[in-house]
Design a protein around this motif. Structure first.
Motif, PDB file in Angstrom:
ATOM      1  N   PRO A  22       0.821  -1.224   0.000  1.00 35.59           N
ATOM      2  CA  PRO A  22       0.000   0.000   0.000  1.00 35.59           C
ATOM      3  C   PRO A  22       0.847   1.262   0.000  1.00 35.59           C
ATOM      4  N   GLU A  23       2.004   1.225   0.694  1.00 32.54           N
ATOM      5  CA  GLU A  23       2.866   2.409   0.733  1.00 32.54           C
ATOM      6  C   GLU A  23       3.385   2.747  -0.660  1.00 32.54           C
ATOM      7  N   THR A  24       3.695   1.718  -1.433  1.00 32.49           N
ATOM      8  CA  THR A  24       4.178   1.949  -2.790  1.00 32.49           C
ATOM      9  C   THR A  24       3.081   2.538  -3.665  1.00 32.49           C
ATOM     10  N   LYS A  25       1.878   1.985  -3.567  1.00 29.48           N
ATOM     11  CA  LYS A  25       0.765   2.518  -4.334  1.00 29.48           C
ATOM     12  C   LYS A  25       0.501   3.977  -3.980  1.00 29.48           C
ATOM     13  N   GLN A  26       0.615   4.306  -2.665  1.00 27.73           N
ATOM     14  CA  GLN A  26       0.398   5.681  -2.227  1.00 27.73           C
ATOM     15  C   GLN A  26       1.453   6.612  -2.821  1.00 27.73           C
ATOM     16  N   ALA A  27       2.714   6.186  -2.793  1.00 29.84           N
ATOM     17  CA  ALA A  27       3.793   7.009  -3.345  1.00 29.84           C
ATOM     18  C   ALA A  27       3.618   7.210  -4.840  1.00 29.84           C
ATOM     19  N   MET A  28       3.176   6.168  -5.542  1.00 31.27           N
ATOM     20  CA  MET A  28       2.949   6.282  -6.983  1.00 31.27           C
ATOM     21  C   MET A  28       1.811   7.257  -7.280  1.00 31.27           C
ATOM     22  N   PHE A  73      -7.187   9.243  -5.626  1.00 30.06           N
ATOM     23  CA  PHE A  73      -7.187   8.835  -4.222  1.00 30.06           C
ATOM     24  C   PHE A  73      -8.530   8.305  -3.720  1.00 30.06           C
ATOM     25  N   SER A  74      -9.622   8.567  -4.417  1.00 25.46           N
ATOM     26  CA  SER A  74     -10.918   8.074  -3.939  1.00 25.46           C
ATOM     27  C   SER A  74     -11.025   6.569  -4.174  1.00 25.46           C
ATOM     28  N   THR A  75     -11.786   5.910  -3.311  1.00 25.39           N
ATOM     29  CA  THR A  75     -12.040   4.477  -3.430  1.00 25.39           C
ATOM     30  C   THR A  75     -13.538   4.234  -3.250  1.00 25.39           C
ATOM     31  N   ASP A  76     -13.962   2.974  -3.466  1.00 22.44           N
ATOM     32  CA  ASP A  76     -15.368   2.638  -3.269  1.00 22.44           C
ATOM     33  C   ASP A  76     -15.790   2.835  -1.825  1.00 22.44           C
ATOM     34  N   ALA A  77     -14.823   2.717  -0.906  1.00 26.88           N
ATOM     35  CA  ALA A  77     -15.150   2.832   0.518  1.00 26.88           C
ATOM     36  C   ALA A  77     -15.061   4.265   1.026  1.00 26.88           C
ATOM     37  N   ARG A  78     -14.600   5.183   0.193  1.00 27.36           N
ATOM     38  CA  ARG A  78     -14.436   6.555   0.672  1.00 27.36           C
ATOM     39  C   ARG A  78     -14.671   7.535  -0.468  1.00 27.36           C
ATOM     40  N   ASN A  79     -15.575   8.449  -0.270  1.00 27.82           N
ATOM     41  CA  ASN A  79     -15.912   9.446  -1.286  1.00 27.82           C
ATOM     42  C   ASN A  79     -15.695  10.841  -0.696  1.00 27.82           C
TER      43      ASN A  79
END
Length: 388
Positions: free
Chosen positions: A211-217, A260-266
């Motif tokens: 997840p940290e890598t995805k966030q940095a990307m 940055f948005s996901t199905d669980a957070r809008n």
């Protein structure tokens, strides 16, 4: 050794076309390419016109010399006006006056960018401006070139001045058209390269496991997109040096939400502000700053929450006073910040970028974490470029 070519008197308006003719002839004779030729003629005309308009006249002396193994053309323009007390203030006022009077409007700073060498000396007895332009000829053959130019200057006297000026105007227009095509091509290739970089980042993000890598990307993609958006705006704009800021910030916000948005957070993002044209480098910095602050909100403000809101506003500090500064505010309704350390002082890459880019434009930063987290950046009035 310096070889004198010719001295042109500048006393009345009709002398300006003569300066232009001579500068054009010498630039062509010394082999300056079309774009370099245009730069030379434009710079000489700007200073010559300034000498006439603001000092009552003067003279332009053309000469060639050898400098560090290269041939250089020097144009010295001298006037006997009142001089320049504050060089920086004079540069700005001359630019403004030149534009208002229908002149080229470059100012001394614009001429300095056009010339290879620039020097100015001013006193109450007058002002001397030295412009230097390197020319692609063998320095050992300068005497032959000067002799050839002398013959061409004699022949120029017999040429119909109207026809000659028409030819020069046509060549200058063609050169400027070539320059515009070159700028368009540079913007096009830059945009393609930025899009390619963003695609590589997206591909790497899809294959990342941590997840940290995805966030940095995602953060890196947002930064690249902010720069790419400015180039897109420049290509669409009729001006190559200004960007409409609010649409740019709206696009940065839209892209950040998608990233940055996901199905669980809008998270909703609202962008508001007064119409504002800013220089392209300013737009890049403000876009990156806004992207970083949005990223921070997504990372820290809405933990364990499904919904939230980020608000972005750009407006004058006092909307009733057009001379007041400008304020960029990015805030969220998240968890806020209650730590003792000032939140804008962390040494993360993002905050270092925000501080550096804000300082570059004379900005100051203030934060408030009492109700959500709000970052306010205050900038001087000149951040926004006056409209045409």
């Amino acid at each position: 050794m310096t070889l004198e070519i010719v001295t042109i008197r500048i006393g009345v308006e009709s002398d300006i076309p003569r300066v232009r003719q001579v500068a054009d002839l010498i630039a062509r004779s010394l082999g300056r390419d079309r774009f370099a030729h245009t730069r030379l003629v434009t710079a000489v005309l700007e200073i010559a016109r300034n000498a006439l308009q603001y000092a009552g006249g003067g003279q332009a002396k053309f000469s060639v010399a050898q400098e560090r193994g290269k041939a250089i053309l020097t144009v010295r323009i001298i006037d006997q006006g009142a001089g320049i007390d504050d060089r920086d203030a004079a540069r700005d006022s001359r630019r403004d006056r030149g534009m208002a009077s229908g002149g080229l409007g470059l100012g001394l700073s614009g001429v300095k960018r056009l010339a290879d060498r620039f020097d100015i000396t001013s006193s109450q007895e007058g002002t001397r401006v030295d412009l230097g332009f390197f020319v692609p000829v063998d320095p050992d053959t300068l005497a032959d070139h000067v002799a050839k130019i002398d013959r061409e200057l004699v022949a120029l006297s017999a040429v119909d001045p109207v026809a000659e000026l028409a030819r020069q105007n046509r060549e200058l227009a063609e050169a400027m058209a070539e320059r515009e095509l070159l700028i368009d091509e540079i913007h096009h290739r830059t945009g393609n390269n930025l899009a390619l970089i963003a695609s590589f980042i997206q591909m790497s993000s899809r294959t990342a496991q941590l997840p940290e890598t995805k966030q940095a990307m995602a953060e890196l993609e947002a930064r690249v997109h902010a720069v790419a958006r400015v180039h897109q705006e420049l290509q669409r704009s009729h001006r190559a040096d200004r960007v409409d800021l609010i649409p740019l910030l709206e696009n940065v916000a839209r892209h950040a939400k998608d990233a940055f948005s996901t199905d669980a957070r809008n998270i909703a993002i609202d962008v508001d502000g007064a119409p504002a044209m800013v220089a392209s480098n300013t737009a890049i910095d403000l876009g990156l700053i806004t992207g970083e602050l949005i990223t921070n909100s997504f990372k820290h403000a809405f933990r364990d929450r499904r919904e939230g809101k980020i608000t972005i506003r750009f407006a004058q500090i006092d909307e009733r006073d057009r001379t007041s500064g400008w304020r960029l505010t990015v805030g969220d309704d998240g968890a806020g910040f209650t730590g003792a350390e000032r939140p804008e002082r962390p040494e993360s890459l993002g905050w270092r970028m925000i501080r550096a880019m804000s300082a570059r434009h004379g900005g100051t930063i203030a934060t408030d974490g009492s109700a959500g987290f709000v970052t306010t950046l205050t900038f001087p009035p000149e951040l926004v470029v006056a409209g045409d």
